[in-house]
Design a protein around this motif. Structure first.
Motif, PDB file in Angstrom:
ATOM      1  N   PRO A   7      21.098  24.932  -2.784  1.00 54.57           N
ATOM      2  CA  PRO A   7      21.375  23.988  -1.693  1.00 54.57           C
ATOM      3  C   PRO A   7      22.002  24.630  -0.454  1.00 54.57           C
ATOM      4  O   PRO A   7      21.879  24.102   0.638  1.00 54.57           O
ATOM      5  N   CYS A   8      22.656  25.799  -0.621  1.00 54.99           N
ATOM      6  CA  CYS A   8      23.389  26.392   0.508  1.00 54.99           C
ATOM      7  C   CYS A   8      22.496  26.999   1.567  1.00 54.99           C
ATOM      8  O   CYS A   8      22.975  27.364   2.639  1.00 54.99           O
ATOM      9  N   LEU A  33      32.091  31.744  -0.478  1.00 54.86           N
ATOM     10  CA  LEU A  33      32.831  30.612  -1.051  1.00 54.86           C
ATOM     11  C   LEU A  33      32.472  29.314  -0.335  1.00 54.86           C
ATOM     12  O   LEU A  33      32.292  28.276  -0.979  1.00 54.86           O
ATOM     13  N   VAL A  34      32.319  29.349   0.994  1.00 53.50           N
ATOM     14  CA  VAL A  34      31.892  28.158   1.732  1.00 53.50           C
ATOM     15  C   VAL A  34      30.550  27.688   1.193  1.00 53.50           C
ATOM     16  O   VAL A  34      30.361  26.500   0.899  1.00 53.50           O
ATOM     17  N   ARG A  35      29.620  28.608   1.047  1.00 52.57           N
ATOM     18  CA  ARG A  35      28.291  28.245   0.562  1.00 52.57           C
ATOM     19  C   ARG A  35      28.356  27.658  -0.845  1.00 52.57           C
ATOM     20  O   ARG A  35      27.706  26.652  -1.148  1.00 52.57           O
ATOM     21  N   GLU A  74      24.903  24.902   7.757  1.00 50.85           N
ATOM     22  CA  GLU A  74      24.755  25.891   8.816  1.00 50.85           C
ATOM     23  C   GLU A  74      26.107  26.552   9.033  1.00 50.85           C
ATOM     24  O   GLU A  74      27.085  25.870   9.361  1.00 50.85           O
ATOM     25  N   VAL A  75      26.185  27.857   8.811  1.00 49.04           N
ATOM     26  CA  VAL A  75      27.410  28.610   9.074  1.00 49.04           C
ATOM     27  C   VAL A  75      27.385  28.982  10.549  1.00 49.04           C
ATOM     28  O   VAL A  75      26.463  29.649  11.015  1.00 49.04           O
ATOM     29  N   LEU A  76      28.401  28.529  11.291  1.00 52.15           N
ATOM     30  CA  LEU A  76      28.438  28.698  12.745  1.00 52.15           C
ATOM     31  C   LEU A  76      29.217  29.931  13.191  1.00 52.15           C
ATOM     32  O   LEU A  76      28.882  30.553  14.205  1.00 52.15           O
TER      33      LEU A  76
END
Length: 127
Positions: A7-8, A33-35, A74-76
């Protein structure tokens, strides 16, 4: 049967990506870890979310909203949080659908290491 994608959004399978972390492997970076935490929301793994939350800021329990379907990450921006770092900040946007309506949460989250493992410390919603 085709393995399901994580899902990440890395393009890897769940087992190759966040599934390993959910099974107990440590996240190598704050971004990983965020993902993995996003994926835990997506697959409904509240236990993982609590385990990867800093003991000082972690709630006693966590009930996930079953009416929310997480649809994208979305990693910004990433500051620090690398393999050898002890702290990091990750800004991300997580998209979802709740009751058929699209939405998004944008957050700037702080991470730190406790006993050598990355944990979520806190975050500020930015949009």
């Amino acid at each position: 049967m085709t393995p399901r994608r994580c899902p990440c959004g890395t393009g890897l399978t769940y087992d190759e990506c966040c599934g390993r972390l959910h099974a107990g492997a440590p996240a190598p970076t704050a971004e990983a870890l965020v993902r993995s935490r996003y994926s835990a929301f997506a697959v409904g793994d509240a236990g993982y979310l609590l385990t990867t939350w800093h003991p000082r800021t972690r709630p006693d329990d966590l009930e996930l909203d079953e009416g929310t379907r997480w649809t994208g990450l979305e990693v910004l921006a990433v500051e620090g949080g690398g393999l050898l770092a002890g702290e990091g900040v990750v800004e991300f946007r997580a998209s979802y659908r709740r009751d058929g309506e699209p939405g998004a949460q944008q957050e700037r989250s702080r991470f730190t290491k406790v006993e050598g493992r990355w944990v979520y410390l806190d975050g500020v919603t930015t949009a």
